[in-house]
Design an enzyme around this catalytic site. Structure first.
Site, PDB file in Angstrom:
ATOM      1  N   ARG A  68       0.845  -1.198   0.000  1.00  0.00           N
ATOM      2  CA  ARG A  68       0.000   0.000   0.000  1.00  0.00           C
ATOM      3  C   ARG A  68       0.884   1.254   0.000  1.00  0.00           C
ATOM      4  O   ARG A  68       0.625   2.228  -0.689  1.00  0.00           O
ATOM      5  CB  ARG A  68      -0.882  -0.028   1.253  1.00  0.00           C
ATOM      6  CG  ARG A  68      -2.035   0.915   1.238  1.00  0.00           C
ATOM      7  CD  ARG A  68      -2.840   0.789   2.529  1.00  0.00           C
ATOM      8  NE  ARG A  68      -3.587  -0.458   2.621  1.00  0.00           N
ATOM      9  CZ  ARG A  68      -4.786  -0.652   2.094  1.00  0.00           C
ATOM     10  NH1 ARG A  68      -5.387   0.312   1.427  1.00  0.00           N
ATOM     11  NH2 ARG A  68      -5.412  -1.802   2.230  1.00  0.00           N
ATOM     12  N   HIS A 112     -18.775  10.711   0.767  1.00  0.00           N
ATOM     13  CA  HIS A 112     -19.216   9.404   1.252  1.00  0.00           C
ATOM     14  C   HIS A 112     -20.743   9.341   1.123  1.00  0.00           C
ATOM     15  O   HIS A 112     -21.439  10.277   1.505  1.00  0.00           O
ATOM     16  CB  HIS A 112     -18.789   9.217   2.705  1.00  0.00           C
ATOM     17  CG  HIS A 112     -19.135   7.855   3.221  1.00  0.00           C
ATOM     18  ND1 HIS A 112     -18.421   6.724   2.860  1.00  0.00           N
ATOM     19  CD2 HIS A 112     -20.142   7.422   4.022  1.00  0.00           C
ATOM     20  CE1 HIS A 112     -18.974   5.664   3.439  1.00  0.00           C
ATOM     21  NE2 HIS A 112     -20.015   6.065   4.148  1.00  0.00           N
ATOM     22  N   GLU A 146      -8.657   8.241  10.484  1.00  0.00           N
ATOM     23  CA  GLU A 146      -9.760   7.338  10.797  1.00  0.00           C
ATOM     24  C   GLU A 146     -10.759   7.332   9.632  1.00  0.00           C
ATOM     25  O   GLU A 146     -11.182   8.406   9.165  1.00  0.00           O
ATOM     26  CB  GLU A 146     -10.454   7.801  12.086  1.00  0.00           C
ATOM     27  CG  GLU A 146     -11.323   6.738  12.711  1.00  0.00           C
ATOM     28  CD  GLU A 146     -12.096   7.273  13.913  1.00  0.00           C
ATOM     29  OE1 GLU A 146     -13.139   6.717  14.231  1.00  0.00           O
ATOM     30  OE2 GLU A 146     -11.646   8.270  14.498  1.00  0.00           O
ATOM     31  N   GLN A 176     -27.622  14.480  -5.695  1.00  0.00           N
ATOM     32  CA  GLN A 176     -27.242  15.500  -4.705  1.00  0.00           C
ATOM     33  C   GLN A 176     -25.731  15.608  -4.564  1.00  0.00           C
ATOM     34  O   GLN A 176     -25.197  16.703  -4.358  1.00  0.00           O
ATOM     35  CB  GLN A 176     -27.875  15.178  -3.343  1.00  0.00           C
ATOM     36  CG  GLN A 176     -29.382  15.292  -3.343  1.00  0.00           C
ATOM     37  CD  GLN A 176     -29.842  16.670  -3.793  1.00  0.00           C
ATOM     38  OE1 GLN A 176     -29.375  17.676  -3.292  1.00  0.00           O
ATOM     39  NE2 GLN A 176     -30.745  16.703  -4.762  1.00  0.00           N
TER      40      GLN A 176
END
Ligand code: GAR
Length: 213
Positions: A68, A112, A146, A176
């Site tokens: 990663r 999100h 986080e 939206q």
């Protein structure tokens, strides 16, 4: 930090949010350039869309890297080579390490598909339906280490309608998203929204529709 002028979008999927931001830049609603589109997924629709918008784009496939960290170093190099000063995650489906987040802390946004803090992670629309929620929505937030927990810049709410399934709800939420993401990017470019001491600071002149009062 100086005023952001060069934006990069990082995405893994269809790129409808990228296109909404590209359109807002082209209209002059966002006074900055969408200078680079990166996808970690070869053949992702977002890359074809970026090409349609004649935007510089490239694939950095996470599978080509042994870790990663190595994948993120490759992205950071490209971002820095292109003098990117605002990084916009738009359907980027990889978790970022602290190292990457620190590099763009305060200049790293995510969207999100839920009313955070509800439903961090995946399958947000199905989880809202399963819970019997009466409303759903999307959140634009600054990215912190986080996952899906950074301070909120703006949210959009939509009703959950009887007969909704995850895809009909996702479509209503996405419409939206295409409004609030360009707005949040504009606020950041105009320095009317900043991450200060871990909290969102908003210019007092800002109203929810992005006009000056
Ligand atoms: C968007 O709905 C975004 O909220 C979601 O992916 C979709 C990307 O659509 N993001 C996440 O789930 C992040 N965890 P798009 O590629 O058409 O912009």
């Amino acid at each position: 930090m100086s005023t952001p002028r060069r934006i990069a979008v990082i995405a893994s999927g269809s790129g409808s949010n990228m296109a909404a931001i590209a359109a807002a830049c082209e209209r002059g609603d966002i006074p900055a350039t969408l200078s680079l589109v990166i996808s970690n997924v070869p053949h992702a629709r977002v890359l074809a869309r970026a090409a349609e918008w004649q935007l510089p784009n490239r694939c950095i496939n996470h599978r080509d890297y042994e870790s990663r960290g190595a994948f993120e170093e490759a992205m950071l190099q490209v971002l820095q080579k292109n003098a990117i000063d605002l990084v916009v995650l738009a359907g980027f489906m990889r978790i970022l390490t602290d190292r990457f987040i620190r590099e763009y802390y305060g200049s790293l946004l995510n969207i999100h598909p839920s009313l955070l803090p509800k439903y961090p992670g995946l399958n947000t629309h199905q989880r809202a339906l399963d819970a019997g929620d009466e409303e759903a929505g999307a959140t634009v937030h600054f990215v912190i280490p986080e996952l899906d927990a950074g301070p909120t810049i703006v949210q959009a709410r939509v009703p959950v309608l009887s007969g909704d399934d995850a895809s009909s709800l996702a479509a209503r939420v996405q419409a939206q998203e295409h409004q609030i993401y360009p707005l949040a990017v504009r606020w950041c470019v105009e320095k009317k929204v900043e991450l200060r001491k871990g909290k969102v600071w908003k210019d007092p002149s800002l109203t929810s529709n992005g006009t000056n009062a």
